[in-house]
Design a protein around this motif. Structure first.
Motif, PDB file in Angstrom:
ATOM      1  N   THR A 128      57.628  83.198  70.035  1.00 48.72           N
ATOM      2  CA  THR A 128      57.550  81.772  69.720  1.00 48.72           C
ATOM      3  C   THR A 128      58.917  81.236  69.303  1.00 48.72           C
ATOM      4  O   THR A 128      59.303  80.134  69.699  1.00 48.72           O
ATOM      5  CB  THR A 128      56.513  81.530  68.610  1.00 48.72           C
ATOM      6  N   ASP A 180      60.858  80.290  72.093  1.00 50.77           N
ATOM      7  CA  ASP A 180      60.189  79.230  72.867  1.00 50.77           C
ATOM      8  C   ASP A 180      59.369  79.764  74.037  1.00 50.77           C
ATOM      9  O   ASP A 180      59.218  79.092  75.054  1.00 50.77           O
ATOM     10  CB  ASP A 180      61.181  78.168  73.360  1.00 50.77           C
ATOM     11  N   THR A 197      55.757  80.494  74.425  1.00 49.76           N
ATOM     12  CA  THR A 197      54.509  80.299  73.686  1.00 49.76           C
ATOM     13  C   THR A 197      53.256  80.478  74.536  1.00 49.76           C
ATOM     14  O   THR A 197      52.153  80.466  74.011  1.00 49.76           O
ATOM     15  CB  THR A 197      54.487  78.896  73.059  1.00 49.76           C
TER      16      THR A 197
END
Length: 76
Positions: free
Chosen positions: A36, A39, A41
């Motif tokens: 996460t 980035d 996700t």
């Protein structure tokens, strides 16, 4: 030696993922939280963890191995 059961559903993010990992500081544990922070996700991105385990870049608990640090060192 046996074959791994690790797989990726898609490889569209693979290059970006590998670049992000190389640019980032090694985490204490390579887990969903770290993904996460990079980035990544999507639930498909979580499969990168299994791939890294299969490649010996992280151990079963997600701790980076010597091989992981060698991978990071390539860019320098």
């Amino acid at each position: 030696m046996s074959l791994t059961s690790a797989y990726l559903v898609t490889t569209k993010n693979l290059e970006a993922f590998l670049n992000a990992v190389q640019s980032a500081k090694a985490p204490e544990r390579f887990n969903n939280k770290f993904l996460t922070q990079l980035d990544f996700t999507s639930s498909n991105d979580r499969l990168f963890i299994g791939l890294f385990k299969a490649l010996g870049l992280i151990d079963e608990s997600g701790v980076p191995t010597k091989r992981y640090y060698a991978y990071l060192d390539q860019g320098e």
